[in-house]
Structure formats: structure tokens, C-alpha cells
Design an enzyme around this catalytic site. Sequence first.
Site, PDB file in Angstrom:
ATOM      1  N   ILE A  68      79.670  31.136 -34.306  1.00  0.00           N
ATOM      2  CA  ILE A  68      78.606  30.243 -34.769  1.00  0.00           C
ATOM      3  C   ILE A  68      79.138  28.831 -34.556  1.00  0.00           C
ATOM      4  O   ILE A  68      80.277  28.522 -34.907  1.00  0.00           O
ATOM      5  CB  ILE A  68      78.249  30.510 -36.245  1.00  0.00           C
ATOM      6  N   SER A  69      78.347  27.978 -33.924  1.00  0.00           N
ATOM      7  CA  SER A  69      78.829  26.662 -33.512  1.00  0.00           C
ATOM      8  C   SER A  69      79.125  25.760 -34.708  1.00  0.00           C
ATOM      9  O   SER A  69      78.563  25.916 -35.797  1.00  0.00           O
ATOM     10  CB  SER A  69      77.790  25.972 -32.622  1.00  0.00           C
ATOM     11  N   GLN A  70      80.007  24.800 -34.489  1.00  0.00           N
ATOM     12  CA  GLN A  70      80.298  23.760 -35.460  1.00  0.00           C
ATOM     13  C   GLN A  70      79.006  23.026 -35.821  1.00  0.00           C
ATOM     14  O   GLN A  70      78.231  22.664 -34.942  1.00  0.00           O
ATOM     15  CB  GLN A  70      81.300  22.775 -34.847  1.00  0.00           C
TER      16      GLN A  70
END
Length: 221
Positions: A68-70
Site C-alpha cells: 500500500i503506497s505511502q
Amino acid sequence: MVAGGVGEGDSYGGYRTRLVETLRRKGVRDLSVLRAIQMVPRHLFVPEDIRHLAYADEPLPIGEGQTISQPYIVAEMTAALRLSGTEKVLEIGTGSGYQTAILARLCRELVTIERLPSLSADARRRLATMDIGNVTFVVGDGSLGSPGHAPFDRILSAAASPSLPVPWVSQLSEGGIIVLPVGDRYEQELTRVTRREGRTETEVLGGCRFVPLVGIHGFHT
């Protein structure tokens, strides 16, 4: 329950408020994007054993070798799309569905493609519990886009490609925008592509690091 968000009993609201303040300090100015991040419960999109890290401004593993992206990157990419709420958007790489939930709050219609069936199914279940109804889920090769749902006003890729996939450009409407990471498997540049009069204009927005886009027009293995 707030559509696309959480109810008043949510115990993570304070963490999201602090995350939004962190993003403001880092330069995120798009108020609609910040409101969406305030509303969407990121802790529901990460494995239970790392939920205590859900509101840290960092990427997290979600299984199947994916992340899950920053939140800062999610905010920057979403803001780079310049959404007004009327657009039809294509998302490449559903993942856990967090970016999907953010986009769904900010556009008219969203089509999201995921290569891995298990991730797509889990994301669909999460968004169903949040009363988000403007999303179509597709399992397949994201590098091909989704010609059956085209044209799109915006395309966002949460996976890195060695170059801009040609099918995406052909599925983009006039004046449309694509935001994607371009580079090798280890280092990329976040890139915004705008289609004007049949041609494309490219801007580099900064360095980034994403999982690879696996597909015919991406990385092959």
C-alpha cells in the site's frame, strides 16, 4: 456511516487528522484530496498485525509481494490528476483498494484493474462495506488498460512501467491526464502525461519507487 468513509465511532480519527497535518507540512495543498484522506480508514486496508502502523507516512506490505503506497505519494499522485469530480478514471493496480477509495470520493466513475484476483476480491469487499458504489473492478493485465470501458478522462498507475503503455494513450480522452511512475524496477520518476490535440505533453514530478507493472506493455516477469 459516511459514504466512502467511517462512522462517528471510529477510534482512528485522531490518527488520520495527524496524518493530514503531516501531509500539509510536506506541501500537499489540494483540500479535496486532504478531505478524502481524512475520511478513508487506511487501517482497514492493511493486515491486522500491522494496523498500528496504518497512519505512518510510509508504504506497508499487503501480501502477494505488493504494498500500500505511502500516503504522501497517494496524495501527490491524486492531486496531480487535477480532478473536479466529473471525470471517468482508470486506476491501474487496485492493490488493497486504499487508493481506489480515495479516487472514488473524487471522481464520477472509476474503473480499477488488478492482476491478482485475491487482492481484487478483498478490495471489492472492503469498498462494499464503505458504501462506495461508483467503482467497477476488473481482473487482468493493467498494461492493456480497459478498452471496453474507455475513453477515460484520467488514468493513474500504482505500478511502475519502463515506458508509457501505448494502450493507455489510445484510451485517454482529449485533454486527459495520465499519472504514472516511469523507470526501471528499482527507481522511477513520477510522471504526468497530458493529451492535447492528439499529442502528449510530459512533466516529471519527482523521484519515486513502486512495484513493477507486470504485463504485455510493462515488465514481462
